[in-house]
Design a protein around this motif. Structure first.
Motif, PDB file in Angstrom:
ATOM      1  N   GLU A 154      -1.788  27.385 -35.721  1.00 39.33           N
ATOM      2  CA  GLU A 154      -0.658  28.058 -35.162  1.00 39.33           C
ATOM      3  C   GLU A 154      -1.223  28.845 -36.965  1.00 39.33           C
ATOM      4  O   GLU A 154      -0.735  30.238 -36.425  1.00 39.33           O
ATOM      5  N   ARG A 155      -0.804  28.924 -37.607  1.00 40.19           N
ATOM      6  CA  ARG A 155      -1.002  29.945 -38.620  1.00 40.19           C
ATOM      7  C   ARG A 155      -2.411  30.848 -38.876  1.00 40.19           C
ATOM      8  O   ARG A 155      -2.094  31.742 -39.468  1.00 40.19           O
ATOM      9  N   LEU A 156      -3.346  29.907 -38.574  1.00 38.48           N
ATOM     10  CA  LEU A 156      -4.356  30.770 -38.407  1.00 38.48           C
ATOM     11  C   LEU A 156      -4.915  31.385 -37.656  1.00 38.48           C
ATOM     12  O   LEU A 156      -4.870  32.877 -37.472  1.00 38.48           O
ATOM     13  N   ARG A 157      -4.296  31.322 -36.198  1.00 38.16           N
ATOM     14  CA  ARG A 157      -4.221  32.227 -35.702  1.00 38.16           C
ATOM     15  C   ARG A 157      -2.845  33.380 -35.862  1.00 38.16           C
ATOM     16  O   ARG A 157      -4.238  34.709 -34.795  1.00 38.16           O
ATOM     17  N   ARG A 158      -2.036  33.274 -35.777  1.00 37.67           N
ATOM     18  CA  ARG A 158      -1.120  34.304 -36.443  1.00 37.67           C
ATOM     19  C   ARG A 158      -2.135  35.511 -37.857  1.00 37.67           C
ATOM     20  O   ARG A 158      -1.830  36.198 -37.706  1.00 37.67           O
ATOM     21  N   ALA A 159      -3.006  34.316 -38.345  1.00 39.82           N
ATOM     22  CA  ALA A 159      -3.206  35.071 -39.971  1.00 39.82           C
ATOM     23  C   ALA A 159      -4.376  35.787 -39.214  1.00 39.82           C
ATOM     24  O   ALA A 159      -4.510  36.528 -39.585  1.00 39.82           O
ATOM     25  N   GLU A 177       1.130  32.943 -44.570  1.00 38.02           N
ATOM     26  CA  GLU A 177       1.224  31.862 -43.545  1.00 38.02           C
ATOM     27  C   GLU A 177       1.341  30.770 -44.662  1.00 38.02           C
ATOM     28  O   GLU A 177       1.264  29.360 -43.952  1.00 38.02           O
ATOM     29  N   LEU A 178       0.830  30.944 -45.876  1.00 36.26           N
ATOM     30  CA  LEU A 178       1.888  29.187 -47.263  1.00 36.26           C
ATOM     31  C   LEU A 178       2.581  29.666 -47.386  1.00 36.26           C
ATOM     32  O   LEU A 178       2.721  28.397 -48.735  1.00 36.26           O
ATOM     33  N   ASP A 179       3.189  30.503 -47.084  1.00 32.16           N
ATOM     34  CA  ASP A 179       4.113  30.207 -47.909  1.00 32.16           C
ATOM     35  C   ASP A 179       5.970  29.556 -47.850  1.00 32.16           C
ATOM     36  O   ASP A 179       6.618  29.568 -48.895  1.00 32.16           O
ATOM     37  N   ASP A 180       5.536  29.080 -46.651  1.00 35.77           N
ATOM     38  CA  ASP A 180       6.850  27.930 -46.371  1.00 35.77           C
ATOM     39  C   ASP A 180       6.187  26.888 -45.467  1.00 35.77           C
ATOM     40  O   ASP A 180       6.964  25.794 -44.335  1.00 35.77           O
ATOM     41  N   LEU A 181       5.468  26.596 -46.250  1.00 34.13           N
ATOM     42  CA  LEU A 181       5.003  24.797 -45.660  1.00 34.13           C
ATOM     43  C   LEU A 181       5.640  23.718 -46.034  1.00 34.13           C
ATOM     44  O   LEU A 181       6.208  23.656 -47.596  1.00 34.13           O
ATOM     45  N   ASP A 182       6.066  22.805 -45.163  1.00 30.32           N
ATOM     46  CA  ASP A 182       6.674  21.571 -44.932  1.00 30.32           C
ATOM     47  C   ASP A 182       6.159  20.542 -45.536  1.00 30.32           C
ATOM     48  O   ASP A 182       6.794  19.453 -45.699  1.00 30.32           O
ATOM     49  N   TYR A 183       4.245  20.573 -45.465  1.00 32.45           N
ATOM     50  CA  TYR A 183       3.420  19.766 -45.939  1.00 32.45           C
ATOM     51  C   TYR A 183       2.468  20.248 -46.840  1.00 32.45           C
ATOM     52  O   TYR A 183       2.361  21.732 -46.829  1.00 32.45           O
ATOM     53  N   ASP A 194      -1.438  23.862 -51.614  1.00 26.82           N
ATOM     54  CA  ASP A 194       0.064  24.483 -51.510  1.00 26.82           C
ATOM     55  C   ASP A 194       0.829  23.937 -51.025  1.00 26.82           C
ATOM     56  O   ASP A 194       0.833  22.759 -50.043  1.00 26.82           O
ATOM     57  N   GLY A 195       1.907  24.195 -50.483  1.00 28.58           N
ATOM     58  CA  GLY A 195       2.689  23.467 -49.826  1.00 28.58           C
ATOM     59  C   GLY A 195       4.258  22.468 -50.823  1.00 28.58           C
ATOM     60  O   GLY A 195       3.835  21.961 -51.930  1.00 28.58           O
ATOM     61  N   LYS A 196       4.948  22.004 -50.081  1.00 27.56           N
ATOM     62  CA  LYS A 196       6.003  20.670 -50.800  1.00 27.56           C
ATOM     63  C   LYS A 196       6.085  19.540 -49.521  1.00 27.56           C
ATOM     64  O   LYS A 196       5.361  19.473 -48.068  1.00 27.56           O
ATOM     65  N   GLY A 197       6.497  18.574 -49.478  1.00 24.22           N
ATOM     66  CA  GLY A 197       6.362  17.179 -48.834  1.00 24.22           C
ATOM     67  C   GLY A 197       5.911  15.998 -49.205  1.00 24.22           C
ATOM     68  O   GLY A 197       4.618  16.393 -50.128  1.00 24.22           O
TER      69      GLY A 197
END
Length: 345
Positions: A246-251, A63-69, A38-41
Protein backbone atom coordinates in the motif's frame (compact mmCIF):
# COMPACT_ATOMS: atom_id res chain seq x y z
CA UNK A 1 33.15 10.88 -36.81
CA UNK A 2 31.26 9.29 -33.99
CA UNK A 3 30.54 11.63 -31.08
CA UNK A 4 31.78 10.30 -27.76
CA UNK A 5 29.95 10.52 -24.44
CA UNK A 6 31.40 13.15 -22.16
CA UNK A 7 33.38 11.47 -19.33
CA UNK A 8 31.16 13.07 -16.68
CA UNK A 9 28.11 11.42 -18.24
CA UNK A 10 29.77 8.15 -19.11
CA UNK A 11 31.08 7.31 -15.64
CA UNK A 12 27.75 7.23 -13.75
CA UNK A 13 26.20 5.20 -16.56
CA UNK A 14 29.08 2.74 -16.61
CA UNK A 15 28.79 2.26 -12.87
CA UNK A 16 25.04 1.71 -13.09
CA UNK A 17 25.39 -0.65 -16.00
CA UNK A 18 27.98 -2.66 -14.12
CA UNK A 19 25.59 -2.80 -11.20
CA UNK A 20 22.89 -4.32 -13.40
CA UNK A 21 25.15 -7.12 -14.59
CA UNK A 22 24.45 -9.18 -11.48
CA UNK A 23 28.13 -9.58 -10.73
CA UNK A 24 27.63 -9.25 -6.99
CA UNK A 25 24.85 -10.22 -4.64
CA UNK A 26 23.68 -7.87 -1.93
CA UNK A 27 24.69 -4.97 0.26
CA UNK A 28 22.69 -4.89 3.47
CA UNK A 29 24.26 -1.67 4.69
CA UNK A 30 22.02 0.64 2.66
CA UNK A 31 19.38 2.84 4.21
CA UNK A 32 18.97 6.37 5.46
CA UNK A 33 19.48 5.33 9.05
CA UNK A 34 22.94 3.98 8.33
CA UNK A 35 22.24 0.44 9.52
CA UNK A 36 19.91 -0.58 6.72
CA UNK A 37 16.74 -0.56 8.83
CA UNK A 38 13.64 1.60 9.19
CA UNK A 39 10.64 1.55 11.53
CA UNK A 40 10.09 0.04 14.95
CA UNK A 41 8.44 -2.96 16.54
CA UNK A 42 9.13 -6.64 17.07
CA UNK A 43 8.45 -7.73 13.49
CA UNK A 44 11.12 -7.32 10.81
CA UNK A 45 10.35 -7.44 7.10
CA UNK A 46 13.41 -8.25 4.99
CA UNK A 47 13.10 -6.37 1.71
CA UNK A 48 15.25 -6.76 -1.37
CA UNK A 49 15.84 -3.61 -3.37
CA UNK A 50 17.85 -2.17 -6.25
CA UNK A 51 19.60 1.19 -6.43
CA UNK A 52 17.07 3.99 -6.75
CA UNK A 53 14.26 1.53 -6.05
CA UNK A 54 11.69 0.97 -3.31
CA UNK A 55 13.64 2.43 -0.41
CA UNK A 56 14.47 5.63 -2.28
CA UNK A 57 10.93 6.25 -3.48
CA UNK A 58 9.31 5.40 -0.13
CA UNK A 59 11.71 7.71 1.70
CA UNK A 60 11.19 10.55 -0.79
CA UNK A 61 7.40 10.21 -0.51
CA UNK A 62 7.50 10.16 3.32
CA UNK A 63 6.15 6.61 3.48
CA UNK A 64 8.81 5.35 5.92
CA UNK A 65 7.96 7.82 8.68
CA UNK A 66 5.30 5.88 10.62
CA UNK A 67 6.16 2.18 10.31
CA UNK A 68 5.00 -0.03 13.18
CA UNK A 69 7.28 -2.83 11.99
CA UNK A 70 10.92 -2.83 10.99
CA UNK A 71 12.23 -2.98 7.45
CA UNK A 72 15.70 -4.36 6.87
CA UNK A 73 16.91 -3.36 3.42
CA UNK A 74 19.22 -5.43 1.22
CA UNK A 75 20.39 -3.81 -2.01
CA UNK A 76 20.95 -6.11 -4.99
CA UNK A 77 22.64 -5.47 -8.29
CA UNK A 78 19.75 -6.81 -10.37
CA UNK A 79 16.59 -8.91 -10.34
CA UNK A 80 18.05 -12.44 -10.65
CA UNK A 81 20.22 -12.37 -7.49
CA UNK A 82 17.37 -10.68 -5.61
CA UNK A 83 15.06 -13.56 -6.51
CA UNK A 84 17.74 -16.04 -5.50
CA UNK A 85 17.60 -14.43 -2.06
CA UNK A 86 13.79 -14.70 -2.01
CA UNK A 87 14.10 -18.38 -2.90
CA UNK A 88 16.64 -18.84 -0.09
CA UNK A 89 14.28 -17.10 2.40
CA UNK A 90 16.92 -14.42 3.03
CA UNK A 91 14.50 -11.81 1.65
CA UNK A 92 10.74 -11.67 2.23
CA UNK A 93 9.85 -9.52 -0.79
CA UNK A 94 11.51 -7.45 -3.49
CA UNK A 95 10.88 -5.62 -6.74
CA UNK A 96 12.04 -6.81 -10.18
CA UNK A 97 11.20 -6.40 -13.87
CA UNK A 98 9.04 -8.60 -16.07
CA UNK A 99 11.67 -11.19 -17.03
CA UNK A 100 13.54 -12.32 -13.85
CA UNK A 101 10.43 -14.04 -12.38
CA UNK A 102 10.14 -16.11 -15.56
CA UNK A 103 13.71 -17.38 -15.24
CA UNK A 104 13.29 -17.97 -11.51
CA UNK A 105 10.14 -19.98 -12.23
CA UNK A 106 12.04 -21.93 -14.86
CA UNK A 107 14.63 -22.80 -12.23
CA UNK A 108 11.89 -24.03 -9.89
CA UNK A 109 12.50 -21.26 -7.34
CA UNK A 110 10.12 -20.86 -4.41
CA UNK A 111 8.68 -17.45 -5.25
CA UNK A 112 5.26 -15.81 -5.55
CA UNK A 113 4.45 -12.72 -7.61
CA UNK A 114 2.17 -10.63 -5.37
CA UNK A 115 1.95 -7.18 -6.99
CA UNK A 116 2.41 -5.57 -10.39
CA UNK A 117 2.98 -2.17 -11.96
CA UNK A 118 2.20 -1.16 -15.53
CA UNK A 119 4.17 1.58 -17.25
CA UNK A 120 5.08 2.64 -20.74
CA UNK A 121 7.63 0.60 -22.68
CA UNK A 122 9.20 3.58 -24.42
CA UNK A 123 12.41 3.08 -22.48
CA UNK A 124 12.72 -0.52 -23.69
CA UNK A 125 14.48 0.32 -26.90
CA UNK A 126 16.78 -0.82 -29.66
CA UNK A 127 19.29 1.98 -30.03
CA UNK A 128 21.48 2.77 -33.02
CA UNK A 129 24.20 5.42 -33.35
CA UNK A 130 22.97 8.86 -34.35
CA UNK A 131 24.62 8.58 -37.76
CA UNK A 132 23.49 5.00 -38.42
CA UNK A 133 21.94 4.31 -41.84
CA UNK A 134 19.43 1.93 -40.21
CA UNK A 135 15.92 3.38 -40.31
CA UNK A 136 13.54 0.55 -39.40
CA UNK A 137 13.59 -2.78 -37.58
CA UNK A 138 13.77 -4.73 -40.84
CA UNK A 139 17.13 -3.05 -41.52
CA UNK A 140 18.65 -5.02 -38.64
CA UNK A 141 18.90 -8.14 -40.82
CA UNK A 142 22.52 -9.28 -40.83
CA UNK A 143 23.52 -6.62 -38.29
CA UNK A 144 25.15 -7.07 -34.88
CA UNK A 145 23.07 -6.29 -31.79
CA UNK A 146 24.25 -6.17 -28.18
CA UNK A 147 21.86 -7.36 -25.48
CA UNK A 148 22.02 -8.79 -21.97
CA UNK A 149 20.98 -12.44 -22.15
CA UNK A 150 17.77 -13.22 -20.27
CA UNK A 151 16.97 -9.57 -19.63
CA UNK A 152 13.76 -7.70 -20.41
CA UNK A 153 15.64 -6.17 -23.35
CA UNK A 154 16.34 -9.68 -24.65
CA UNK A 155 12.63 -10.40 -24.87
CA UNK A 156 11.95 -6.98 -26.40
CA UNK A 157 14.56 -7.73 -29.06
CA UNK A 158 12.99 -11.11 -29.88
CA UNK A 159 9.47 -9.62 -30.02
CA UNK A 160 10.53 -6.62 -32.12
CA UNK A 161 12.33 -8.83 -34.62
CA UNK A 162 9.31 -11.12 -34.86
CA UNK A 163 7.05 -8.15 -35.56
CA UNK A 164 9.38 -7.23 -38.42
CA UNK A 165 9.34 -10.77 -39.81
CA UNK A 166 12.80 -11.62 -38.47
CA UNK A 167 14.22 -14.00 -35.86
CA UNK A 168 17.40 -14.06 -33.80
CA UNK A 169 18.93 -16.20 -36.57
CA UNK A 170 18.62 -13.24 -38.94
CA UNK A 171 20.89 -11.02 -36.81
CA UNK A 172 24.24 -11.34 -35.08
CA UNK A 173 23.41 -11.31 -31.38
CA UNK A 174 26.23 -10.30 -29.05
CA UNK A 175 25.32 -11.37 -25.52
CA UNK A 176 26.97 -8.64 -23.48
CA UNK A 177 26.26 -7.37 -20.01
CA UNK A 178 25.35 -3.68 -20.19
CA UNK A 179 28.73 -2.22 -19.21
CA UNK A 180 30.40 -4.16 -22.03
CA UNK A 181 27.51 -3.41 -24.39
CA UNK A 182 27.92 0.31 -23.72
CA UNK A 183 31.60 0.14 -24.66
CA UNK A 184 30.83 -1.87 -27.79
CA UNK A 185 28.08 0.56 -28.81
CA UNK A 186 30.23 3.65 -28.34
CA UNK A 187 33.21 2.18 -30.19
CA UNK A 188 31.11 1.00 -33.12
CA UNK A 189 31.75 -2.71 -32.55
CA UNK A 190 28.01 -3.40 -32.72
CA UNK A 191 25.37 -1.90 -34.99
CA UNK A 192 22.64 -1.68 -32.35
CA UNK A 193 21.98 -2.09 -28.64
CA UNK A 194 18.80 -3.45 -27.03
CA UNK A 195 18.52 -1.91 -23.57
CA UNK A 196 16.19 -0.24 -21.06
CA UNK A 197 15.72 3.01 -19.17
CA UNK A 198 17.48 4.89 -17.62
CA UNK A 199 20.24 3.83 -20.02
CA UNK A 200 18.08 4.66 -23.03
CA UNK A 201 17.63 8.18 -21.67
CA UNK A 202 21.35 8.47 -20.93
CA UNK A 203 22.32 7.72 -24.52
CA UNK A 204 19.61 10.00 -25.94
CA UNK A 205 20.43 12.92 -23.64
CA UNK A 206 24.13 12.63 -24.58
CA UNK A 207 23.10 12.59 -28.27
CA UNK A 208 25.12 9.40 -28.66
CA UNK A 209 22.32 7.49 -30.36
CA UNK A 210 18.67 7.35 -31.33
CA UNK A 211 15.80 4.90 -30.96
CA UNK A 212 15.30 2.57 -33.91
CA UNK A 213 12.25 0.97 -32.29
CA UNK A 214 10.86 0.76 -28.77
CA UNK A 215 8.77 -1.70 -26.79
CA UNK A 216 5.41 0.08 -27.01
CA UNK A 217 2.84 -2.46 -28.16
CA UNK A 218 5.50 -5.17 -28.20
CA UNK A 219 6.27 -5.88 -24.52
CA UNK A 220 3.95 -5.74 -21.53
CA UNK A 221 5.51 -2.90 -19.50
CA UNK A 222 5.01 -4.84 -16.27
CA UNK A 223 7.14 -4.89 -13.15
CA UNK A 224 6.58 -7.05 -10.08
CA UNK A 225 6.93 -7.39 -6.36
CA UNK A 226 7.89 -11.00 -5.60
CA UNK A 227 7.57 -12.58 -2.16
CA UNK A 228 8.71 -15.69 -0.36
CA UNK A 229 5.96 -18.30 0.16
CA UNK A 230 7.29 -18.75 3.71
CA UNK A 231 6.74 -15.06 4.48
CA UNK A 232 3.27 -15.18 2.96
CA UNK A 233 2.38 -18.13 5.20
CA UNK A 234 3.28 -16.07 8.30
CA UNK A 235 0.18 -14.04 9.32
CA UNK A 236 2.14 -11.13 10.77
CA UNK A 237 4.56 -10.94 7.86
CA UNK A 238 1.82 -11.25 5.26
CA UNK A 239 -0.02 -8.34 6.93
CA UNK A 240 3.18 -6.28 6.90
CA UNK A 241 3.67 -7.13 3.22
CA UNK A 242 0.16 -5.85 2.52
CA UNK A 243 0.97 -2.58 4.30
CA UNK A 244 4.28 -2.29 2.45
CA UNK A 245 2.53 -2.69 -0.91
CA UNK A 246 0.00 0.00 0.00
CA UNK A 247 2.87 2.37 0.79
CA UNK A 248 4.49 1.60 -2.53
CA UNK A 249 1.24 2.39 -4.34
CA UNK A 250 0.96 5.75 -2.60
CA UNK A 251 4.63 6.49 -3.29
CA UNK A 252 4.15 5.77 -6.99
CA UNK A 253 1.27 8.24 -7.03
CA UNK A 254 3.62 10.78 -5.42
CA UNK A 255 6.24 10.16 -8.12
CA UNK A 256 3.74 10.88 -10.89
CA UNK A 257 2.68 14.10 -9.20
CA UNK A 258 6.25 15.24 -8.36
CA UNK A 259 8.47 14.19 -11.30
CA UNK A 260 11.10 16.89 -10.80
CA UNK A 261 11.41 16.25 -7.07
CA UNK A 262 11.70 12.50 -7.59
CA UNK A 263 14.23 12.96 -10.40
CA UNK A 264 16.49 14.90 -8.01
CA UNK A 265 16.31 12.09 -5.44
CA UNK A 266 16.79 9.38 -8.07
CA UNK A 267 19.76 11.18 -9.61
CA UNK A 268 21.44 11.53 -6.22
CA UNK A 269 20.79 7.89 -5.34
CA UNK A 270 22.04 6.43 -8.61
CA UNK A 271 24.64 8.91 -9.84
CA UNK A 272 22.64 9.74 -12.95
CA UNK A 273 22.73 13.33 -14.22
CA UNK A 274 19.52 15.14 -13.27
CA UNK A 275 18.43 15.71 -16.88
CA UNK A 276 18.77 12.01 -17.61
CA UNK A 277 16.83 11.05 -14.48
CA UNK A 278 14.02 13.49 -15.33
CA UNK A 279 13.84 12.25 -18.92
CA UNK A 280 13.61 8.66 -17.69
CA UNK A 281 10.94 9.58 -15.12
CA UNK A 282 8.80 11.16 -17.83
CA UNK A 283 9.47 8.40 -20.36
CA UNK A 284 8.91 5.36 -18.13
CA UNK A 285 9.59 5.50 -14.38
CA UNK A 286 6.87 7.97 -13.46
CA UNK A 287 4.25 6.50 -15.79
CA UNK A 288 3.85 3.32 -13.75
CA UNK A 289 0.76 2.57 -11.73
CA UNK A 290 -0.08 -0.40 -9.54
CA UNK A 291 -2.40 -2.90 -11.19
CA UNK A 292 -3.85 -6.31 -10.40
CA UNK A 293 -1.89 -9.48 -11.01
CA UNK A 294 -4.74 -10.81 -13.12
CA UNK A 295 -5.29 -13.32 -15.91
CA UNK A 296 -4.05 -10.89 -18.55
CA UNK A 297 -0.79 -10.27 -16.67
CA UNK A 298 -0.29 -14.00 -16.13
CA UNK A 299 -0.97 -14.74 -19.80
CA UNK A 300 1.50 -12.08 -20.88
CA UNK A 301 4.23 -13.49 -18.64
CA UNK A 302 3.39 -16.98 -19.86
CA UNK A 303 4.13 -15.79 -23.39
CA UNK A 304 7.56 -14.56 -22.27
CA UNK A 305 8.22 -17.89 -20.54
CA UNK A 306 7.19 -19.88 -23.62
CA UNK A 307 9.40 -17.72 -25.84
CA UNK A 308 12.50 -18.33 -23.74
CA UNK A 309 11.66 -22.03 -23.44
CA UNK A 310 11.53 -22.26 -27.24
CA UNK A 311 14.90 -20.51 -27.39
CA UNK A 312 16.17 -23.16 -24.93
CA UNK A 313 17.19 -20.46 -22.45
CA UNK A 314 14.73 -21.90 -19.91
CA UNK A 315 15.22 -25.64 -19.39
CA UNK A 316 11.61 -26.66 -18.89
CA UNK A 317 8.00 -25.70 -19.48
CA UNK A 318 6.85 -23.05 -17.00
CA UNK A 319 3.27 -22.62 -15.79
CA UNK A 320 3.55 -19.03 -14.62
CA UNK A 321 0.22 -19.08 -12.78
CA UNK A 322 1.76 -21.48 -10.26
CA UNK A 323 4.10 -18.69 -9.17
CA UNK A 324 1.41 -16.07 -8.49
CA UNK A 325 -0.51 -15.13 -5.32
CA UNK A 326 -3.40 -12.73 -5.97
CA UNK A 327 -4.38 -12.02 -2.35
CA UNK A 328 -3.28 -8.36 -2.57
CA UNK A 329 -5.15 -7.47 -5.77
CA UNK A 330 -7.99 -5.83 -3.86
CA UNK A 331 -9.66 -3.08 -5.89
CA UNK A 332 -6.66 -2.48 -8.12
CA UNK A 333 -7.37 -1.77 -11.80
CA UNK A 334 -6.75 -4.43 -14.48
CA UNK A 335 -3.18 -4.99 -15.61
CA UNK A 336 -4.13 -3.70 -19.06
CA UNK A 337 -4.99 -0.24 -17.66
CA UNK A 338 -3.12 2.41 -19.63
CA UNK A 339 -0.04 3.93 -17.96
CA UNK A 340 -0.15 7.53 -16.77
CA UNK A 341 1.47 9.82 -19.32
CA UNK A 342 3.04 13.24 -18.88
CA UNK A 343 2.00 16.11 -21.11
CA UNK A 344 4.64 17.28 -23.54
CA UNK A 345 6.33 20.39 -22.18
Amino acid sequence: MRRRLAPALLLPLALLLAACSGSSSADTSSGGTGDGTDGKGSLTLNIGDQKGGSEAVLRAAGELDDLDYKIKWSTFTSGPPLLEAVNAKAVDIGGVGNTPPVFAAGAGSKIKVVAATHGTSKGEAILVPSDSPLKKTEDLKGKSIAVAQGSSAHYQLVASLEEAGLTLKDVKVKYLQPADALAAFISGKVDAWAVWDPYTSQVLQAKQGRILTDGEGVVNGLGFQVASPTALADKKKSAAIGDFLERLRRAQDWVYEHPEEWAKVWAKDTGLPYDVALASVKRTNGTRLYVAVDKAAIASEQQIADTFTELKLIPRKVTFEDFVDTRYNGELPPSTTAPRLYKES
